[in-house]
Design a protein around this motif. Structure first.
Motif, mmCIF file in Angstrom:
data_model
loop_
_atom_site.group_PDB
_atom_site.id
_atom_site.type_symbol
_atom_site.label_atom_id
_atom_site.label_comp_id
_atom_site.label_asym_id
_atom_site.label_seq_id
_atom_site.Cartn_x
_atom_site.Cartn_y
_atom_site.Cartn_z
ATOM 1 N N UNK A 1 -18.862 -22.131 42.327
ATOM 2 C CA UNK A 1 -19.626 -21.059 41.698
ATOM 3 C C UNK A 1 -19.681 -21.324 40.206
ATOM 4 N N UNK A 2 -20.863 -21.259 39.649
ATOM 5 C CA UNK A 2 -21.039 -21.440 38.205
ATOM 6 C C UNK A 2 -21.466 -20.118 37.586
ATOM 7 N N UNK A 3 -20.829 -19.758 36.500
ATOM 8 C CA UNK A 3 -21.176 -18.529 35.797
ATOM 9 C C UNK A 3 -20.901 -18.699 34.306
ATOM 10 N N UNK A 4 -21.429 -17.794 33.517
ATOM 11 C CA UNK A 4 -21.222 -17.810 32.073
ATOM 12 C C UNK A 4 -20.205 -16.741 31.719
ATOM 13 N N UNK A 5 -19.142 -17.131 31.028
ATOM 14 C CA UNK A 5 -18.097 -16.193 30.654
ATOM 15 C C UNK A 5 -18.476 -15.329 29.472
ATOM 16 N N UNK A 6 -17.527 -14.481 29.041
ATOM 17 C CA UNK A 6 -17.788 -13.548 27.942
ATOM 18 C C UNK A 6 -18.168 -14.248 26.643
ATOM 19 N N UNK A 7 -17.639 -15.439 26.437
ATOM 20 C CA UNK A 7 -17.884 -16.162 25.182
ATOM 21 C C UNK A 7 -19.004 -17.193 25.309
ATOM 22 N N UNK A 8 -19.803 -17.046 26.339
ATOM 23 C CA UNK A 8 -20.935 -17.943 26.512
ATOM 24 C C UNK A 8 -20.563 -19.312 27.036
ATOM 25 N N UNK A 9 -19.362 -19.443 27.568
ATOM 26 C CA UNK A 9 -18.899 -20.724 28.081
ATOM 27 C C UNK A 9 -19.169 -20.836 29.574
ATOM 28 N N UNK A 10 -19.608 -22.014 29.998
ATOM 29 C CA UNK A 10 -19.842 -22.257 31.417
ATOM 30 C C UNK A 10 -18.507 -22.315 32.158
ATOM 31 N N UNK A 11 -18.400 -21.530 33.228
ATOM 32 C CA UNK A 11 -17.194 -21.479 34.040
ATOM 33 C C UNK A 11 -17.540 -21.930 35.449
ATOM 34 N N UNK A 12 -16.751 -22.833 35.994
ATOM 35 C CA UNK A 12 -16.961 -23.274 37.369
ATOM 36 C C UNK A 12 -15.767 -22.850 38.218
ATOM 37 N N UNK A 13 -16.065 -22.326 39.379
ATOM 38 C CA UNK A 13 -15.037 -21.838 40.299
ATOM 39 C C UNK A 13 -15.111 -22.678 41.561
ATOM 40 N N UNK A 14 -14.160 -23.572 41.795
ATOM 41 C CA UNK A 14 -14.209 -24.421 42.984
ATOM 42 C C UNK A 14 -14.206 -23.608 44.269
ATOM 43 N N UNK A 15 -14.971 -24.048 45.236
ATOM 44 C CA UNK A 15 -15.017 -23.363 46.527
ATOM 45 C C UNK A 15 -13.770 -23.700 47.336
ATOM 46 N N UNK A 16 -13.142 -22.716 47.935
ATOM 47 C CA UNK A 16 -11.971 -23.009 48.771
ATOM 48 C C UNK A 16 -12.396 -23.712 50.056
#
Length: 238
Positions: A124-139
């Motif tokens: 999952x890719x999303x943008x955090x509070x500080x505008x940083x790209x965050x990736x969440x690995x799929x289980x």
């Protein structure tokens, strides 16, 4: 101010059991739907949309319930319960990221189905509070497994946190005060007149009885958490 903080802690402590039951309800929705779609797959039958919705919406509610219980128990006990403690649990890092994706982005998270089981399809890719790209690995685990394993560990963590505080006098006693009953009977439009009159005629007796009530919301919540752990353990054996 100190009395208000104390009262706030007691209020929230009395809500915890209900939220644990709510978490159990949403977990049950996910598990039951996953069991049903697997049964249908084995019978070579299609899975209806109602099952898909139960899994996706149930997971979303479960993830949000985790945040609620984290905050509520932290408030009730007065002890910190950081996400770092939750992240150490099985699938804890994923649930932290998934909760943010569900709550802040509206991401359904659960989007793959294979051989009768639901999965998170990809990172999952999303943008955090500080505008940083965050990736969440799929289980790699299927949704049923990850929900049960995480919830079991989470319930044990909450249980441990509550046990450390359940003997504290600030959390014990009647869930509400006589003043709160005064406000309820004086302001509510749904209480019938005969009930209001009955309370007013017996107010002193009610006030005295309130002082003798033995109520431990933390211990009550621990019992619900024990039941939740037992459910998770039993469901994983199936």
């Amino acid at each position: 101010m100190h009395d208000l903080v104390k009262q706030h802690r007691r209020w929230v402590a009395n809500f915890v059991s209900g939220k644990v039951e709510e978490l159990r309800f949403h977990l049950g929705c996910v598990v039951n739907a996953c069991d049903e779609t697997l049964r249908l797959f084995k019978d070579q039958k299609p899975t209806p949309n109602e099952i898909h919705r139960a899994v996706v919406y149930g997971f979303s509610a479960l993830a949000n319930g985790v945040q609620t219980l984290k905050d509520a128990i932290q408030t009730a006990t007065g002890n910190a319960l950081p996400w770092s403690s939750i992240e150490s649990l099985r699938h804890g890092v994923f649930m932290y990221g998934a909760r943010n994706a569900v709550t802040h982005d509206g991401n359904p998270v659960i989007g793959a189905w294979a051989d009768g089981r639901y999965f998170v399809p990809a990172e999952i890719c999303r943008i955090g509070d500080r505008g940083k790209l965050i990736t969440i690995p799929a289980p790699s685990a299927d949704v049923r497994t990850l929900c049960l394993e995480f919830t079991e560990d989470f319930a044990r963590l909450l249980r441990q946190t509550l046990l450390a505080a359940h003997a504290e006098p600030a959390l014990q006693g009647m869930p509400f005060s006589i003043e709160e009953l005064d406000n309820a009977f004086g302001e509510s439009n749904v209480i019938p007149d005969f009930a209001r009159e009955l309370f007013l005629n017996n107010r002193d007796e009610v006030a005295a009885q309130i002082q003798t009530v033995e109520h431990d919301p933390a211990a009550q919540a621990v019992k619900h958490l024990d039941d939740l752990v037992a459910y998770c353990e039993g469901a994983q054996k199936k």
